[in-house]
Design an enzyme around this catalytic site. Structure first.
Site, short mmCIF file in Angstrom:
data_model
loop_
_atom_site.label_atom_id
_atom_site.label_comp_id
_atom_site.label_asym_id
_atom_site.label_seq_id
_atom_site.Cartn_x
_atom_site.Cartn_y
_atom_site.Cartn_z
N GLU A 1 0.69 -1.13 -0.06
CA GLU A 1 -0.04 -0.02 -0.02
C GLU A 1 1.03 1.27 0.06
O GLU A 1 0.63 2.53 -0.60
CB GLU A 1 -0.96 -0.10 1.24
CG GLU A 1 -2.06 -0.92 1.29
CD GLU A 1 -1.54 -2.18 1.74
OE1 GLU A 1 -0.41 -2.66 1.94
OE2 GLU A 1 -2.37 -3.12 2.02
N ILE B 1 22.38 -0.93 -19.41
CA ILE B 1 22.60 -1.91 -18.62
C ILE B 1 21.64 -2.98 -18.90
O ILE B 1 22.12 -4.02 -18.32
CB ILE B 1 22.64 -1.50 -17.16
CG1 ILE B 1 23.62 -0.30 -17.07
CG2 ILE B 1 22.90 -2.66 -16.25
CD1 ILE B 1 25.06 -0.44 -17.33
N HIS C 1 18.85 6.31 -10.52
CA HIS C 1 18.29 6.22 -9.10
C HIS C 1 17.27 7.53 -8.93
O HIS C 1 16.52 7.56 -8.37
CB HIS C 1 18.84 5.98 -7.76
CG HIS C 1 19.52 4.68 -7.91
ND1 HIS C 1 20.86 4.67 -8.41
CD2 HIS C 1 19.07 3.39 -7.70
CE1 HIS C 1 21.27 3.45 -8.42
NE2 HIS C 1 20.47 2.68 -7.87
#
Ligand code: GLN
Ligand code: ZN
Length: 784
Positions: A24, A456, A719
């Site tokens: 959640e 990658i 990221h």
């Protein structure tokens, strides 16, 4: 502390999964970041999850229930925010830290008025990258690395620990709040200024901790769990001094709060005596990872200290043999007044509940325990210790039965696998020719430009991709339709890579749910859960496979997708595999054989796949070892043994190919300076590696060790949603060229792009190709 009931011994948990049984929190976060829900709704979801966790623990019979184990993103980031360790780049002006700043630290922020994290607050012009992220000890959980500077000051900037304590109290649960301890917090951090001694910041930090403890006491907390996991690392006298200073100060400043000093993931080793003498009220020990420390700890720990015995494995999903544990714990409890029973570490690292795993093979299912089941195991132990074994006889019998069935089950042992392992010879782990000769052949065969570009492996797993996969799993769309959809995605990815001019292509991994799960699902010896999610970082979760038995590969796993992708283009498409060490390190691994043996079995299975890809025509095969470093033992004295078998496994899976076949590997962490020799020993022709977040810090390693093969130091931090511009990447590559020869360097992102959006990936990769082109113009001049 709750009054201790007569029918049980205090049972503690040190932390629970926070993502929610159905993830959640993940979904709420992602909706919030994309602007679909507002902060209030996000906070509401989070509060609901906390409430449910507290209830869950109460119902299970846990006495010492934690609070502040919950985090919206990461508990180390929470600590940075709590103490106001917020680098100036994030534009924090003091006062309570806004959520926009918190998420900017977690994920970076785009320039301009509209904040990328969807929270609407203005961000500094030029945007700001996320804080560095790294693995939490030897787990697959990632934390945001605290950042300190010279003259760093600290001030209470978030009252979350107190707020959460009060929230639980309002629900009728008096919790034992958890804090990351001040010494570990400093020790785990970093500073751009390498001469800064982080532990010297301790005196400035302690007043904030004292303030938090005092406030918790005023709110009604009697105990606080303070985590100092850095104590299981090799520690020096400085660290132990810091520890004494910290806990003597806190005991003096806030005498009313009782601290449970908690370490996990290993033994206290040389820190044991120091810890035993600290003025804390209790000490928790990980007795699963380090049972050997127990006798010494028992002898060293004064009798007035509460001893928290971490006996239920918080890092793995195997059920405990409770009778066996009782044989061990009973005499301790008989001889000592203050004992608590706990998991070895926070249950953050295991999935929430086995209950929903109805599709698992019943025999296997009986051997397992997730967080919920582990709480029951703890409660059973507590009851047996207080009320005698008879009071829980049925549960004990069931536990013993399960342990027996696992020891003797034929599902686990495969004679053919054993025979293959027997037949492995050293030659199988060596490429036929040294790198220089392979390189010459490969250069001729591929004719790539200088500074070749590649990615990658994965491309964005869009909502469409995920929906199609989900629909296919639920049999809402047919195999053929799903396949057609994936082909379309793959083809588009190939076309686009050609268009922007990447040199070595990937198929995009659209067919893969996860880089380990995808392989585990096709290998014998692995099992899978439906919702056994474990947090990896922020909103990202993984469902680790369960490696329960001997491993083999019944049939090719990736060849068809590679063949299709290569049929679409003349440029080389990489065959894309996950390596044995990573499959091992990201799975819940059987604990009935050494990890090295399980790893070697996987290596043979991957070797079969490598050879099949080569036979199908693949000339470049990438074997990702993303998790090689995180498998390193926490104590340095144990490193070499691990590296020996890990490197050997990689070589075993990769060395069967011909000289002209180029083996790539990929690793996604930057701190590899200390194992660079082992990485060299893997003898991959090309390695791509994360470096952009740490601004090419890893290159320091090359001043003392000349990396022999080719290498792509990542130039794009995947990221973060932030799009790096060409100049930034040229800059990073410029730094790489100071340490590496031009002929060694590849140009690639830090990691796979599956978590990113196409809108971020497209411009970033276009910029990256531009950067490589810019370098080619200067090639030869700057070469060393
Ligand atoms: N090939 C994988 C991908 O691109 C590698 C991911 C990783 O290293 N974590 O997704
Ligand atoms: Zn990676």
């Amino acid at each position: 502390m709750k009054p201790m009931t007569v029918s049980s011994l205090p049972v503690a948990t040190l932390g629970l999964p926070r993502i929610g049984p159905k993830r959640e929190l993940k979904f709420a976060l992602e909706r919030f970041w994309s602007g679909q829900i507002d902060e209030a709704l996000l906070q509401n979801t989070a509060a609901g999850l906390r409430a449910a966790n507290w209830t869950r623990q109460e119902m299970a019979g846990v006495i010492e229930i934690p609070s502040n184990d919950f985090s919206l993103y990461d508990h180390v980031l929470d600590t940075s925010v709590m103490v106001g360790a917020i680098p100036p780049a994030y534009g924090w002006q003091g006062g309570e830290v806004p959520l926009s700043t918190y998420f900017a630290m977690a994920r970076g922020a785009q320039p301009g008025p509209a904040n990328a994290c969807g929270c609407g607050a203005a961000t500094p012009a030029g945007g700001v990258p996320a804080q560095e992220m790294t693995k939490w000890f030897d787990t697959n959980y990632h934390f945001m690395v605290p950042e300190f500077r010279r003259g760093q000051t600290f001030a209470l900037a978030s009252r979350k620990p107190i707020e959460h304590f009060e929230e639980a109290k309002a629900q009728g649960v008096t919790t034992r709040p958890v804090l990351v301890g001040p010494v570990s917090f400093l020790a785990l951090g970093k500073s751009a200024d390498e001469t800064l001694d982080r532990l010297s910041l301790l005196p400035g930090l302690l007043p904030v901790y004292a303030e938090v403890l005092r406030a918790l006491g005023e709110a009604g907390a009697a105990w606080v769990q303070i985590d100092e996991p850095c104590l299981v690392l090799d520690t020096d006298e400085r660290t132990r001094d810091a520890l004494r200073l910290a806990y003597e100060t806190l005991a003096r400043e806030v005498p009313s709060i009782r601290l449970m000093l908690t370490s996990y993931f290993g033994g206290l080793g040389e820190s044991l005596d120091t810890v035993a003498r600290l003025p804390v009220a209790g000490v928790h020990l990980d007795l699963v990872r380090a049972p050997n420390q127990f006798q010494a700890a028992l002898a060293a720990l004064p009798p007035d200290r509460v001893l928290s015995m971490g006996v239920i494995d918080g890092r793995n999903i195997w059920r405990a043999d409770l009778g066996h544990l009782l044989d061990w714990i009973e005499p301790v409890v008989a001889a000592r007044d203050r004992v608590q029973i706990a998991p070895s570490c926070s249950l953050l690292h295991v999935p929430m509940d086995l209950e929903s795993e109805t599709a698992l093979d019943p025999e296997l299912r009986r051997w397992l325990a997730f967080a919920q089941q582990k709480m029951h195991e703890l409660a059973t132990l507590g009851q047996a210790l207080a009320g005698g074994r008879e009071s829980v006889q049925a549960a004990l019998d069931d536990s013993a039965d399960a342990a027996r069935s696992r020891r003797t089950s034929e599902r686990i042992h495969d004679k053919a696998v054993a025979a293959r392992i027997e037949a492995v010879t050293p030659v199988m782990s060596r490429r036929a020719k040294p790198f220089a000769e392979r390189q010459a052949q490969q250069r001729q065969s591929f004719a790539l430009p200088a500074f070749p570009t590649t990615t990658i492996g994965s491309f964005p797993q869009t909502a469409e991709v995920r929906q199609a996969r989900a629909a296919h799993t639920k049999a809402e769309i047919s195999d053929a339709d799903y396949e057609a959809f994936l082909r379309k995605e793959t083809e588009a990815a190939i076309r686009w890579q050609e268009e922007i001019g990447l040199d070595v292509l990937v198929h995009g991994e659209f067919e893969r749910n996860d880089m380990v799960q995808y392989f585990g699902e096709q290998l014998a010896g692995f099992a899978f859960t439906k919702s056994g999610w474990v947090q990896s970082y922020g909103s990202r979760c993984v469902r680790p496979p369960i490696l329960f038995g001997d491993v083999s590969r019944p049939k090719p796993m990736t060849v068809a997708w590679w063949r299709y992708s290569q049929s679409l283009t003349d440029r080389p498409v990489k065959g894309m595999l996950t390596g044995p060490v990573t499959i091992l390190n990201w799975s819940f691994v059987r604990n009935d054989v050494p990890r090295s043996v399980a790893c070697r079995q996987i290596a043979l299975a991957i070797r079969d796949e490598v050879l099949d890809l080569e036979a199908a025509g693949a000339r470049i095969i990438q074997i990702d070892e993303a998790a090689l470093r995180e498998g390193l033992p926490l104590r340095r004295s144990e490193w070499q043994a691990y590296l020996d078998w890990a490197v050997e496994s990689f070589r075993l899976c990769s060395s069967g190919v011909g000289d002209a076949t180029q083996i790539h590997t990929h690793m996604c962490y930057s701190e590899f300076n200390d194992i660079i020799e082992a990485i060299g020993a893997m003898d991959a022709d090309v390695i791509s590696i994360e470096t952009s977040r740490s601004k090419m810090e890893l290159l320091g390693a090359f001043s003392r060790y000349r990396y022999p093969n080719e290498i792509g130091p990542g130039v794009y931090d995947i990221h973060s949603p932030r799009v790096p511009d060409t100049r930034e990447m040229v800059d990073l590559l410029g730094r790489a060229r100071e340490r590496l020869a031009d002929g060694q360097i590849w140009v690639n992102p830090d990691c796979g792009l599956k978590t990113r959006k196409w809108d971020e990936v497209r411009p970033a990769l276009v910029n990256m190709v531009e950067a490589a082109k810019a370098l080619r113009k200067t090639s030869g001049q700057a070469a060393k």
